[in-house]
Motif scaffolding. Structure first.
Motif, PDB file in Angstrom:
ATOM      1  N   GLY A 195       5.092  -5.115  -9.079  1.00 37.04           N
ATOM      2  CA  GLY A 195       5.674  -4.060  -9.893  1.00 37.04           C
ATOM      3  C   GLY A 195       4.678  -3.210 -10.655  1.00 37.04           C
ATOM      4  O   GLY A 195       5.056  -2.234 -11.296  1.00 37.04           O
ATOM      5  N   GLU A 196       3.394  -3.542 -10.605  1.00 36.54           N
ATOM      6  CA  GLU A 196       2.352  -2.771 -11.282  1.00 36.54           C
ATOM      7  C   GLU A 196       1.582  -1.958 -10.254  1.00 36.54           C
ATOM      8  O   GLU A 196       1.371  -2.400  -9.128  1.00 36.54           O
ATOM      9  CB  GLU A 196       1.385  -3.699 -12.023  1.00 36.54           C
ATOM     10  CG  GLU A 196       2.037  -4.552 -13.088  1.00 36.54           C
ATOM     11  CD  GLU A 196       2.549  -3.732 -14.265  1.00 36.54           C
ATOM     12  OE1 GLU A 196       1.906  -2.725 -14.614  1.00 36.54           O
ATOM     13  OE2 GLU A 196       3.601  -4.099 -14.817  1.00 36.54           O
ATOM     14  N   LEU A 197       1.131  -0.760 -10.650  1.00 36.86           N
ATOM     15  CA  LEU A 197       0.337   0.083  -9.766  1.00 36.86           C
ATOM     16  C   LEU A 197      -1.140  -0.049 -10.118  1.00 36.86           C
ATOM     17  O   LEU A 197      -1.506  -0.091 -11.292  1.00 36.86           O
ATOM     18  CB  LEU A 197       0.755   1.542  -9.891  1.00 36.86           C
ATOM     19  CG  LEU A 197       2.194   1.862  -9.494  1.00 36.86           C
ATOM     20  CD1 LEU A 197       2.491   3.329  -9.737  1.00 36.86           C
ATOM     21  CD2 LEU A 197       2.444   1.496  -8.036  1.00 36.86           C
ATOM     22  N   LEU A 198      -1.987  -0.108  -9.076  1.00 36.15           N
ATOM     23  CA  LEU A 198      -3.425  -0.137  -9.305  1.00 36.15           C
ATOM     24  C   LEU A 198      -4.137   0.564  -8.162  1.00 36.15           C
ATOM     25  O   LEU A 198      -3.616   0.642  -7.056  1.00 36.15           O
ATOM     26  CB  LEU A 198      -3.923  -1.575  -9.473  1.00 36.15           C
ATOM     27  CG  LEU A 198      -3.696  -2.539  -8.310  1.00 36.15           C
ATOM     28  CD1 LEU A 198      -5.029  -3.090  -7.849  1.00 36.15           C
ATOM     29  CD2 LEU A 198      -2.822  -3.663  -8.780  1.00 36.15           C
ATOM     30  N   PHE A 199      -5.307   1.117  -8.483  1.00 41.11           N
ATOM     31  CA  PHE A 199      -6.141   1.757  -7.477  1.00 41.11           C
ATOM     32  C   PHE A 199      -7.245   0.788  -7.087  1.00 41.11           C
ATOM     33  O   PHE A 199      -7.787   0.073  -7.943  1.00 41.11           O
ATOM     34  CB  PHE A 199      -6.774   3.038  -8.003  1.00 41.11           C
ATOM     35  CG  PHE A 199      -5.865   4.225  -7.950  1.00 41.11           C
ATOM     36  CD1 PHE A 199      -5.679   4.921  -6.771  1.00 41.11           C
ATOM     37  CD2 PHE A 199      -5.201   4.632  -9.081  1.00 41.11           C
ATOM     38  CE1 PHE A 199      -4.843   6.016  -6.715  1.00 41.11           C
ATOM     39  CE2 PHE A 199      -4.363   5.731  -9.055  1.00 41.11           C
ATOM     40  CZ  PHE A 199      -4.182   6.426  -7.855  1.00 41.11           C
ATOM     41  N   VAL A 200      -7.580   0.783  -5.808  1.00 45.01           N
ATOM     42  CA  VAL A 200      -8.727   0.014  -5.323  1.00 45.01           C
ATOM     43  C   VAL A 200      -9.586   0.945  -4.483  1.00 45.01           C
ATOM     44  O   VAL A 200      -9.092   1.917  -3.915  1.00 45.01           O
ATOM     45  CB  VAL A 200      -8.303  -1.223  -4.496  1.00 45.01           C
ATOM     46  CG1 VAL A 200      -7.547  -2.220  -5.346  1.00 45.01           C
ATOM     47  CG2 VAL A 200      -7.506  -0.836  -3.286  1.00 45.01           C
ATOM     48  N   ALA A 201     -10.877   0.636  -4.435  1.00 46.31           N
ATOM     49  CA  ALA A 201     -11.805   1.401  -3.605  1.00 46.31           C
ATOM     50  C   ALA A 201     -12.502   0.425  -2.664  1.00 46.31           C
ATOM     51  O   ALA A 201     -12.939  -0.642  -3.076  1.00 46.31           O
ATOM     52  CB  ALA A 201     -12.824   2.118  -4.483  1.00 46.31           C
ATOM     53  N   LEU A 202     -12.569   0.794  -1.393  1.00 43.42           N
ATOM     54  CA  LEU A 202     -13.213  -0.051  -0.406  1.00 43.42           C
ATOM     55  C   LEU A 202     -13.906   0.805   0.633  1.00 43.42           C
ATOM     56  O   LEU A 202     -13.670   2.004   0.717  1.00 43.42           O
ATOM     57  CB  LEU A 202     -12.182  -0.980   0.244  1.00 43.42           C
ATOM     58  CG  LEU A 202     -10.907  -0.355   0.764  1.00 43.42           C
ATOM     59  CD1 LEU A 202     -10.483  -1.021   2.042  1.00 43.42           C
ATOM     60  CD2 LEU A 202      -9.818  -0.549  -0.275  1.00 43.42           C
TER      61      LEU A 202
ATOM     62  N   LEU B 232       0.853  -1.188   0.000  1.00 46.72           N
ATOM     63  CA  LEU B 232       0.000   0.000   0.000  1.00 46.72           C
ATOM     64  C   LEU B 232       0.888   1.236   0.000  1.00 46.72           C
ATOM     65  O   LEU B 232       1.776   1.370   0.850  1.00 46.72           O
ATOM     66  CB  LEU B 232      -0.900   0.010   1.229  1.00 46.72           C
ATOM     67  CG  LEU B 232      -1.885  -1.147   1.361  1.00 46.72           C
ATOM     68  CD1 LEU B 232      -2.591  -1.075   2.711  1.00 46.72           C
ATOM     69  CD2 LEU B 232      -2.890  -1.121   0.234  1.00 46.72           C
ATOM     70  N   LEU B 233       0.639   2.133  -0.937  1.00 42.92           N
ATOM     71  CA  LEU B 233       1.448   3.344  -1.084  1.00 42.92           C
ATOM     72  C   LEU B 233       0.706   4.601  -0.660  1.00 42.92           C
ATOM     73  O   LEU B 233       1.306   5.527  -0.118  1.00 42.92           O
ATOM     74  CB  LEU B 233       1.902   3.488  -2.537  1.00 42.92           C
ATOM     75  CG  LEU B 233       2.649   2.285  -3.120  1.00 42.92           C
ATOM     76  CD1 LEU B 233       2.851   2.464  -4.609  1.00 42.92           C
ATOM     77  CD2 LEU B 233       3.970   2.106  -2.408  1.00 42.92           C
ATOM     78  N   VAL B 234      -0.594   4.642  -0.938  1.00 41.03           N
ATOM     79  CA  VAL B 234      -1.421   5.804  -0.627  1.00 41.03           C
ATOM     80  C   VAL B 234      -2.774   5.309  -0.126  1.00 41.03           C
ATOM     81  O   VAL B 234      -3.350   4.383  -0.698  1.00 41.03           O
ATOM     82  CB  VAL B 234      -1.627   6.696  -1.878  1.00 41.03           C
ATOM     83  CG1 VAL B 234      -2.550   7.860  -1.583  1.00 41.03           C
ATOM     84  CG2 VAL B 234      -0.298   7.186  -2.422  1.00 41.03           C
ATOM     85  N   VAL B 235      -3.280   5.933   0.941  1.00 42.25           N
ATOM     86  CA  VAL B 235      -4.614   5.634   1.450  1.00 42.25           C
ATOM     87  C   VAL B 235      -5.354   6.951   1.569  1.00 42.25           C
ATOM     88  O   VAL B 235      -4.932   7.854   2.290  1.00 42.25           O
ATOM     89  CB  VAL B 235      -4.554   4.923   2.820  1.00 42.25           C
ATOM     90  CG1 VAL B 235      -5.948   4.750   3.402  1.00 42.25           C
ATOM     91  CG2 VAL B 235      -3.860   3.579   2.697  1.00 42.25           C
ATOM     92  N   ASN B 236      -6.453   7.059   0.814  1.00 41.03           N
ATOM     93  CA  ASN B 236      -7.273   8.272   0.826  1.00 41.03           C
ATOM     94  C   ASN B 236      -6.439   9.536   0.626  1.00 41.03           C
ATOM     95  O   ASN B 236      -6.526  10.485   1.388  1.00 41.03           O
ATOM     96  CB  ASN B 236      -8.103   8.359   2.106  1.00 41.03           C
ATOM     97  CG  ASN B 236      -9.572   8.275   1.800  1.00 41.03           C
ATOM     98  OD1 ASN B 236      -9.964   7.743   0.774  1.00 41.03           O
ATOM     99  ND2 ASN B 236     -10.379   8.782   2.694  1.00 41.03           N
ATOM    100  N   ARG B 237      -5.606   9.515  -0.386  1.00 38.43           N
ATOM    101  CA  ARG B 237      -4.750  10.631  -0.793  1.00 38.43           C
ATOM    102  C   ARG B 237      -3.636  10.960   0.193  1.00 38.43           C
ATOM    103  O   ARG B 237      -2.996  11.992   0.089  1.00 38.43           O
ATOM    104  CB  ARG B 237      -5.579  11.881  -1.083  1.00 38.43           C
ATOM    105  CG  ARG B 237      -6.495  11.696  -2.248  1.00 38.43           C
ATOM    106  CD  ARG B 237      -7.196  12.979  -2.569  1.00 38.43           C
ATOM    107  NE  ARG B 237      -8.600  12.647  -2.725  1.00 38.43           N
ATOM    108  CZ  ARG B 237      -9.572  13.480  -2.576  1.00 38.43           C
ATOM    109  NH1 ARG B 237      -9.348  14.713  -2.257  1.00 38.43           N
ATOM    110  NH2 ARG B 237     -10.800  13.080  -2.736  1.00 38.43           N
ATOM    111  N   GLU B 238      -3.410  10.101   1.177  1.00 37.65           N
ATOM    112  CA  GLU B 238      -2.312  10.298   2.126  1.00 37.65           C
ATOM    113  C   GLU B 238      -1.209   9.286   1.819  1.00 37.65           C
ATOM    114  O   GLU B 238      -1.456   8.084   1.837  1.00 37.65           O
ATOM    115  CB  GLU B 238      -2.786  10.123   3.566  1.00 37.65           C
ATOM    116  CG  GLU B 238      -3.703  11.234   4.028  1.00 37.65           C
ATOM    117  CD  GLU B 238      -3.944  11.176   5.524  1.00 37.65           C
ATOM    118  OE1 GLU B 238      -2.964  10.994   6.283  1.00 37.65           O
ATOM    119  OE2 GLU B 238      -5.111  11.309   5.921  1.00 37.65           O
TER     120      GLU B 238
END
Length: 97
Positions: A87-94, A52-58
């Protein structure tokens, strides 16, 4: 035996080994060590081994930053997360509990 998740999103996280950060050319993040199969994180597609790199823009550079980001989440809100997977970036919503 079932492990209890450490956070309201249904995950347990830990620091990422510096070697992995170098290999993936990442500046920080937290590694997902466990995802409860009955959690919002699982439903969103988060899996063990994801970073995890970013959570809710933080930006989440370490475990402390991740925990602070979680304390700012309103209950029941939709949470976005930027994840590094193999090695791939993806966004998830939960949805937080």
């Amino acid at each position: 035996p079932r492990r209890e998740p450490a956070d309201p999103l249904g995950m347990t996280v830990s620091a990422v080994h510096p070697r992995i950060l170098r290999e993936l050319e990442l500046r920080g993040g937290v590694e997902v060590m466990f995802v409860d199969a009955a959690s919002a994180a699982w439903d969103a597609g988060v899996r063990e081994g994801d970073i995890l790199l970013v959570v809710n823009r933080e930006t989440v550079n370490d475990v402390d930053a991740y925990r602070k980001a979680l304390t700012r989440l309103p209950r029941g809100s939709v949470v976005s997360a930027l994840v590094s997977r193999e090695g791939e970036l993806l966004f998830v919503a939960l949805r937080s509990k």
